[in-house]
Design a protein around this motif. Sequence first.
Motif, PDB file in Angstrom:
ATOM      1  N   THR A 136       0.819  -1.208   0.000  1.00 45.98           N
ATOM      2  CA  THR A 136       0.000   0.000   0.000  1.00 45.98           C
ATOM      3  C   THR A 136       0.855   1.261   0.000  1.00 45.98           C
ATOM      4  OG1 THR A 136      -1.740  -1.170   1.221  1.00 45.98           O
ATOM      5  CG2 THR A 136      -1.847   1.235   1.185  1.00 45.98           C
ATOM      6  N   VAL A 137       1.851   1.297   0.880  1.00 43.39           N
ATOM      7  CA  VAL A 137       2.741   2.465   0.937  1.00 43.39           C
ATOM      8  C   VAL A 137       3.520   2.606  -0.372  1.00 43.39           C
ATOM      9  CG1 VAL A 137       4.742   3.467   2.101  1.00 43.39           C
ATOM     10  CG2 VAL A 137       2.929   2.393   3.448  1.00 43.39           C
ATOM     11  N   GLY A 138       3.952   1.463  -0.956  1.00 43.89           N
ATOM     12  CA  GLY A 138       4.660   1.500  -2.240  1.00 43.89           C
ATOM     13  C   GLY A 138       3.794   2.076  -3.346  1.00 43.89           C
ATOM     14  N   LEU A 139       2.517   1.689  -3.369  1.00 46.78           N
ATOM     15  CA  LEU A 139       1.593   2.237  -4.372  1.00 46.78           C
ATOM     16  C   LEU A 139       1.398   3.742  -4.173  1.00 46.78           C
ATOM     17  CD1 LEU A 139      -1.145  -0.572  -4.486  1.00 46.78           C
ATOM     18  CD2 LEU A 139       0.452   0.048  -6.307  1.00 46.78           C
ATOM     19  N   LEU A 140       1.325   4.175  -2.916  1.00 48.29           N
ATOM     20  CA  LEU A 140       1.181   5.605  -2.631  1.00 48.29           C
ATOM     21  C   LEU A 140       2.360   6.394  -3.182  1.00 48.29           C
ATOM     22  CD1 LEU A 140      -0.075   5.460   1.072  1.00 48.29           C
ATOM     23  CD2 LEU A 140      -1.412   6.088  -0.942  1.00 48.29           C
ATOM     24  N   ILE A 141       3.562   5.886  -2.929  1.00 45.48           N
ATOM     25  CA  ILE A 141       4.767   6.569  -3.405  1.00 45.48           C
ATOM     26  C   ILE A 141       4.804   6.589  -4.926  1.00 45.48           C
ATOM     27  CG2 ILE A 141       7.293   6.477  -3.446  1.00 45.48           C
ATOM     28  CD1 ILE A 141       7.174   5.271  -0.641  1.00 45.48           C
ATOM     29  N   THR A 142       4.436   5.462  -5.545  1.00 42.08           N
ATOM     30  CA  THR A 142       4.447   5.371  -7.006  1.00 42.08           C
ATOM     31  C   THR A 142       3.487   6.373  -7.638  1.00 42.08           C
ATOM     32  OG1 THR A 142       5.012   3.010  -6.900  1.00 42.08           O
ATOM     33  CG2 THR A 142       4.085   3.835  -8.972  1.00 42.08           C
ATOM     34  N   ILE A 143       2.269   6.458  -7.086  1.00 45.49           N
ATOM     35  CA  ILE A 143       1.281   7.395  -7.616  1.00 45.49           C
ATOM     36  C   ILE A 143       1.753   8.838  -7.459  1.00 45.49           C
ATOM     37  CG2 ILE A 143      -1.036   8.321  -7.251  1.00 45.49           C
ATOM     38  CD1 ILE A 143      -1.014   5.731  -8.764  1.00 45.49           C
ATOM     39  N   GLN A 144       2.394   9.125  -6.315  1.00 46.21           N
ATOM     40  CA  GLN A 144       2.901  10.477  -6.093  1.00 46.21           C
ATOM     41  C   GLN A 144       3.969  10.837  -7.124  1.00 46.21           C
ATOM     42  OE1 GLN A 144       1.674  12.622  -3.996  1.00 46.21           O
ATOM     43  NE2 GLN A 144       1.371  11.802  -1.965  1.00 46.21           N
ATOM     44  N   ILE A 145       4.825   9.882  -7.453  1.00 50.16           N
ATOM     45  CA  ILE A 145       5.866  10.123  -8.453  1.00 50.16           C
ATOM     46  C   ILE A 145       5.251  10.336  -9.834  1.00 50.16           C
ATOM     47  CG2 ILE A 145       7.839   9.097  -9.664  1.00 50.16           C
ATOM     48  CD1 ILE A 145       8.547   7.681  -7.031  1.00 50.16           C
ATOM     49  N   LEU A 146       4.312   9.471 -10.206  1.00 44.36           N
ATOM     50  CA  LEU A 146       3.658   9.579 -11.509  1.00 44.36           C
ATOM     51  C   LEU A 146       2.906  10.905 -11.649  1.00 44.36           C
ATOM     52  CD1 LEU A 146       2.246   5.947 -11.954  1.00 44.36           C
ATOM     53  CD2 LEU A 146       4.282   6.951 -13.004  1.00 44.36           C
ATOM     54  N   ASP A 147       2.394  11.410 -10.525  1.00 37.78           N
ATOM     55  CA  ASP A 147       1.639  12.659 -10.562  1.00 37.78           C
ATOM     56  C   ASP A 147       2.530  13.874 -10.817  1.00 37.78           C
ATOM     57  OD1 ASP A 147      -0.763  14.000 -10.502  1.00 37.78           O
ATOM     58  OD2 ASP A 147      -0.700  14.364  -8.345  1.00 37.78           O
ATOM     59  N   GLN A 148       3.854  13.676 -10.782  1.00 38.65           N
ATOM     60  CA  GLN A 148       4.790  14.772 -11.008  1.00 38.65           C
ATOM     61  C   GLN A 148       5.438  14.723 -12.393  1.00 38.65           C
ATOM     62  OE1 GLN A 148       4.957  17.187  -8.699  1.00 38.65           O
ATOM     63  NE2 GLN A 148       3.480  15.950  -7.535  1.00 38.65           N
ATOM     64  N   ILE A 149       5.110  13.708 -13.181  1.00 39.24           N
ATOM     65  CA  ILE A 149       5.717  13.561 -14.508  1.00 39.24           C
ATOM     66  C   ILE A 149       4.868  14.301 -15.540  1.00 39.24           C
ATOM     67  CG2 ILE A 149       6.404  11.921 -16.307  1.00 39.24           C
ATOM     68  CD1 ILE A 149       6.841   9.844 -14.121  1.00 39.24           C
ATOM     69  N   PRO A 150       5.404  15.331 -16.184  1.00 42.38           N
ATOM     70  CA  PRO A 150       4.611  16.146 -17.119  1.00 42.38           C
ATOM     71  C   PRO A 150       4.004  15.347 -18.264  1.00 42.38           C
ATOM     72  CG  PRO A 150       6.695  17.227 -16.594  1.00 42.38           C
ATOM     73  CD  PRO A 150       6.781  15.843 -16.030  1.00 42.38           C
TER      74      PRO A 150
END
Length: 292
Positions: free
Chosen positions: A219-233
């Motif tokens: 769950t925490v890994g998915l949270l981090i992944t989504i946060q990273i993807l949300d910063q990619i233009p």
Amino acid sequence: MGSGSPAVRTPRALWTFGLLRSELVTTFRRWRTIALLGVLAAVPVLIGVAIKIETRDGSSPGGGGGGGGGPAFIAQVTNNGLFLVFTALAATLPFFLPMAIGVVAGDAIAGEANAGTLRYLLVAPAGRTRLLLTKYATTMTFCLVATVVVAVSALAVGALLFPLGELTTISGTRISLAEGLGRAFLIALVVAASLIGVAALGLFVSTLTNSGIAAMATTVGLLITIQILDQIPQLHALQPYFFSHYWLSFADLMRDPVYWDDLVRDLGLQGLYAVVFGSAAWARFTAKDITA
């Protein structure tokens, strides 16, 4: 047959309330939960002390960017301690709060299976659906408590280190301290509601494994992944559908008049995630072979 219905419903209602109360007591008595709340309470303290030290010579705190996000609030903290509440929520929402929710939600079902208690819970007249709803309600209660802990800690530190009084909104208008406190309370509720999608996602992951640690880590890994993807233009077309995309829209509650568009998008998106992953969790859990 009809006269027996109330006699059946009352024990079920009492059992549901008793089960929820038991889950809440068990969750909030765990040392892990207490430690998570302690860390969340410490974040506003660290931010407040850091700003106080940085501005003791009369200089402005760093990061006075625009756009109504967390950094824009930092520049106002020295003028009004109430802004520390908004700053602390903006600082904890991207990682600390969802991580804490992910830990609690991820352990909800998998932790019981790992401890060997899930089977005994289902032997009692709880039922899988009722147990799953109780676990989700407990996680949502933790969402609210965790958010309130951050807000109250920030308010206490802000009042201790900085002056309180009328405050200036992002739009430049002045509002009273009482209205500011009301908006701070509303912002805390919005932040808590912004985490219902994470809670549903964590609960779904928790139904996929019998290992509490694996569920929490996933769950925490998915949270981090989504946060990273949300910063990619390059992913701008997909980003409005990420559950974290509108999290900082709570800053719009500090506009005059309030700008509701992104707030409504945020809450609607969280509701969608709750329905999708809540349904997936129910489908998985009701069909799962319980061996522990």
